[in-house]
Design a protein around this motif. Structure first.
Motif, short mmCIF file in Angstrom:
data_model
loop_
_atom_site.label_atom_id
_atom_site.label_comp_id
_atom_site.label_asym_id
_atom_site.label_seq_id
_atom_site.Cartn_x
_atom_site.Cartn_y
_atom_site.Cartn_z
N UNK A 131 -1.97 -15.51 14.86
CA UNK A 131 -3.22 -16.09 14.16
C UNK A 131 -2.42 -15.98 13.16
N UNK A 132 -4.09 -15.96 11.84
CA UNK A 132 -3.88 -15.19 10.38
C UNK A 132 -3.54 -13.69 10.92
N UNK A 133 -2.44 -13.20 10.18
CA UNK A 133 -2.44 -11.46 9.75
C UNK A 133 -2.44 -11.32 9.00
N UNK A 134 -3.27 -9.71 8.23
CA UNK A 134 -3.41 -9.53 7.33
C UNK A 134 -2.28 -8.75 6.72
N UNK A 135 -1.71 -9.63 5.93
CA UNK A 135 -0.05 -8.67 5.43
C UNK A 135 0.55 -9.04 3.76
N UNK A 136 1.15 -8.14 3.29
CA UNK A 136 1.54 -8.13 2.28
C UNK A 136 2.47 -9.39 1.52
N UNK A 137 2.85 -10.28 3.55
CA UNK A 137 3.22 -11.67 3.16
C UNK A 137 2.08 -12.78 2.62
N UNK A 138 0.75 -12.63 2.72
CA UNK A 138 -0.10 -13.68 2.34
C UNK A 138 -0.62 -13.18 0.57
N UNK A 139 -0.37 -11.91 -0.01
CA UNK A 139 -0.82 -12.24 -1.55
C UNK A 139 0.81 -12.69 -1.76
N UNK A 140 1.62 -12.56 -1.59
CA UNK A 140 2.85 -13.16 -2.36
C UNK A 140 3.81 -14.14 -1.87
N UNK A 141 2.05 -15.00 -1.12
CA UNK A 141 3.42 -16.34 -0.55
C UNK A 141 1.80 -17.78 -0.43
N UNK A 142 0.66 -17.01 -0.67
CA UNK A 142 -0.92 -18.04 -0.59
C UNK A 142 -1.06 -18.29 -1.79
#
Length: 293
Positions: free
Chosen positions: A232-243
């Motif tokens: 499910x939702x996981x706290x990774x660098x992809x989140x601030x970089x794409x959301x």
């Protein structure tokens, strides 16, 4: 993971987080709170002793957590990263080596067939074989306008990273995976409950489920297992970089928070281990309580 029994709702940070924006692909040290990859909690027990493993996207997020766990379980690790992620990759190398295992970091863009072949060649050169192939690297970019905002360039990048790379690496690695080896893919809750703003990404994740189950049936008589993990939702660098909105990321899950990468790693360890010897063509859902088919 820690043996102490804890409430999963409050075990890790909960939203609201501070708003944060990064350029793709994002960097771990700039995140607040900083992700937990199991640095202080994961304890191995020899489940993967002597295994030779390959992990795509091992510099940060789920990939780093898996690399750390595999090393602490006794495996050597070769992992890929993008050149922009070199600093994160160095930290993964440190974690693997601190566990007493070999770490080989390879800059590689799996959108390119030649790069995938070079990666497999390097793994065979370094290890002689590939016992476990973890295909984890992925691309996403949120588009509030869904299909109307997704360009052909973005659609192509998403498919080439998430699907073409998986196809090429699986095909190229097969001659070097012995009986008892395994392939582990990373799909997503998005495969079953697609968000309109991640339409292209969700499409690829659905395809990964189908690919995993079909390839598993083909390889069963060779003694090679193929499974996938659906986070499910996981706290990774992809989140601030794409959301666009990180403040409430993960709040929609029944547990009310995103997972930390460390919470995903045990599933990858189990699927790679001999304890999962009768498990193939399966999708392990780790969604924080979101029911899936």
């Amino acid at each position: 993971m820690s043996e102490q029994q804890q409430n999963p709702v409050t075990q890790h940070p909960q939203p609201e987080f501070e708003q944060q924006d990064q350029q793709h692909p994002g960097h771990t040290e700039e995140m607040r709170p900083e992700p937990d990859h199991g640095e202080s909690s994961y304890r191995g027990s020899g489940k993967l002793e002597g295994r030779r493993t390959v992990i795509t996207g091992g510099d940060s997020g789920i990939g780093r957590a898996v690399a750390l766990a595999y090393a602490r379980e006794g495996a050597d690790v070769l992992f890929t990263y993008l050149e922009a992620e070199e600093k994160d990759a160095r930290e993964t190398v440190r974690l693997v080596e601190d566990a007493g295992r070999r770490a080989v970091a390879v800059p590689c863009d799996i959108r390119e067939e030649a790069a995938c072949q070079a990666l497999i060649d390097r793994a065979v050169e370094e290890f002689g074989r590939i016992d476990v192939l973890v295909i984890n690297a992925a691309y996403q970019m949120s588009q509030p306008d869904s299909i109307e905002g997704i360009t052909t360039e973005q659609f192509d990048r998403t498919l080439r990273t998430n699907l073409y790379g998986m196809f090429w690496l699986s095909k190229m690695a097969l001659p070097h995976i012995p009986e008892g080896g395994s392939i582990i893919n990373t799909t997503s809750v998005q495969a079953y409950k697609p968000s309109p703003h991640l339409l292209d990404y969700a499409t690829t994740k659905g395809a990964i489920v189908t690919f995993t189950q079909g390839l598993a049936q083909y390889l069963a008589d060779r003694g090679i297992r193929v499974n996938a993990v659906a986070p499910g939702p996981v706290w990774t660098p992809l989140i601030p970089a794409t959301m666009p909105d990180t403040e409430e990321f993960g709040k929609q899950s029944p547990l009310g928070r995103p997972a930390q990468p460390a919470e995903m790693a045990p599933a990858y360890v189990f699927l790679a281990s001999q304890e999962a010897s009768f498990i193939t063509a399966e999708i392990v859902n780790a969604t924080g309580g979101t029911p899936l088919p």
